[in-house]
Scaffold this active site. Structure first.
Site, PDB file in Angstrom:
ATOM      1  CD  GLU A  64      -3.463  -2.453   7.325  1.00  0.00           C
ATOM      2  OE1 GLU A  64      -2.320  -2.604   6.893  1.00  0.00           O
ATOM      3  OE2 GLU A  64      -4.184  -1.498   7.018  1.00  0.00           O
ATOM      4  CG  HIS A  85      -5.830   1.856   5.126  1.00  0.00           C
ATOM      5  ND1 HIS A  85      -5.456   2.809   6.032  1.00  0.00           N
ATOM      6  CD2 HIS A  85      -4.787   1.008   5.009  1.00  0.00           C
ATOM      7  CE1 HIS A  85      -4.217   2.543   6.445  1.00  0.00           C
ATOM      8  NE2 HIS A  85      -3.791   1.459   5.831  1.00  0.00           N
ATOM      9  CB  SER A 107       5.226  -1.529  12.095  1.00  0.00           C
ATOM     10  OG  SER A 107       4.791  -0.183  12.287  1.00  0.00           O
ATOM     11  CE  LYS A 167      -0.222   3.245   4.752  1.00  0.00           C
ATOM     12  NZ  LYS A 167      -0.170   3.366   6.196  1.00  0.00           N
ATOM     13  CD  GLU A 194      -3.057   5.458   6.742  1.00  0.00           C
ATOM     14  OE1 GLU A 194      -3.007   5.489   5.505  1.00  0.00           O
ATOM     15  OE2 GLU A 194      -2.137   4.970   7.447  1.00  0.00           O
ATOM     16  N   GLY A 253       2.415   2.423  10.800  1.00  0.00           N
ATOM     17  CA  GLY A 253       3.368   3.518  10.646  1.00  0.00           C
ATOM     18  C   GLY A 253       4.017   3.966  11.943  1.00  0.00           C
ATOM     19  CG  ASN A 277      -1.728   1.191   1.429  1.00  0.00           C
ATOM     20  OD1 ASN A 277      -1.837   2.021   0.523  1.00  0.00           O
ATOM     21  ND2 ASN A 277      -2.343   1.333   2.602  1.00  0.00           N
TER      22      ASN A 277
END
Ligand code: PGA
Length: 250
Positions: A167, A95, A213, A11, A97, A173, A9
């Site tokens: 996730e 996702h 991560s 991003k 985010e 991250g 991904n």
């Protein structure tokens, strides 16, 4: 045997020329990989150009999102037809985010996942708890609710095409990874939740990825877990060598 997948991904990273270069490296370095399927998910602007690079190779193309409408006056949105026309085989949906910064709800995701499946694009459906929810001991409940609210609205035929990505938001991250045990127990719970609705046989076939991560140094231990079938990779997917090293971790 469930399909193993390592998906990158990207991003909101790389320009189009940088993305094309990265895709070329992934194709070249990944050519020898036998045990898992590689997927790259560049930004919308890159999809057409990256498709020219990955077409006819073992690397598949994914979008990072899609609109919840099919066409029309939705400025700034990208419809599933458009994704289909540039050769997307997968589309990441839900996702964290998107959920956190763009207000995506389970209800929006029910619409999106149907639209994607209607075009025969495979959803990579993301779920996961945030730090507060984990600390309150609600992590199992949160992921079960996310599965039930969206995936339970699908038919068995549709469900078979879905890839799930667990996730934990606190691991994305942040450099903090869930331990292999923490990831495995959630994956087992997700698989059971799918089995409760669709039957054990179907649930056994579903690819469930871990994300957060994930990197070459921890992928092996994570992927060794019984219910973990690969990874959704953010930061480490931006370096082809790291991405491929993760793919070699089965
Ligand atoms: P990360 O991101 O690997 O950079 O933690 C994973 C993701 O958000 O898909």
């Amino acid at each position: 045997m469930r399909q193993k997948i390592v998906a990158g991904n990207w991003k909101m990273n790389t320009t189009v020329p940088q993305g094309v270069e990265l895709a070329k490296e992934v194709v070249a370095l990944g050519a020898a990989l036998k045990d898992c399927k590689l997927v790259v998910a560049p930004p919308f602007t890159h999809l057409y150009a990256v498709e020219q690079v990955v077409k006819g190779t073992a690397v598949a193309l994914s979008a990072q999102n899609c609109a919840d409408h099919t066409s029309g006056a939705y400025t700034g949105e990208v419809a599933v037809d458009m994704l289909e026309s540039v050769g997307c085989e997968y589309c990441i949906l839900g996702h964290s985010e998107r959920r956190q910064y763009y207000g995506e709800t389970d209800q929006t995701l029910c619409t999106k996942i149907k639209l994607v499946l209607d075009k025969n694009i495979k959803p990579i459906f993301c779920i996961g708890e945030n730090l507060e929810e984990r600390e309150a001991g609600k992590h199992f409940q949160i992921v079960e609710d996310q599965v039930k609210n969206v995936l339970y609205t699908l038919s068995a035929e549709e469900m078979k095409k879905v890839v799930v990505a667990y996730e934990p938001v606190w691991a994305i991250g942040t450099g903090k990874t869930a331990t292999a045990e923490q990831a495995q127990e959630i994956h087992a719970c997700v698989r059971k939740c799918i089995a409760d609705k669709f039957g054990a046989e179907l649930a056994e076939e579903i690819t469930i990825l871990y994300g957060g991560s994930c990197k070459p140094s921890n992928a092996k231990e994570i992927f060794a877990q019984k219910d973990i079938d690969g990874g959704l990779i953010g930061g480490a997917a931006l370096k082809a060598a790291d991405f491929i090293a993760i793919g070699e971790s089965f």
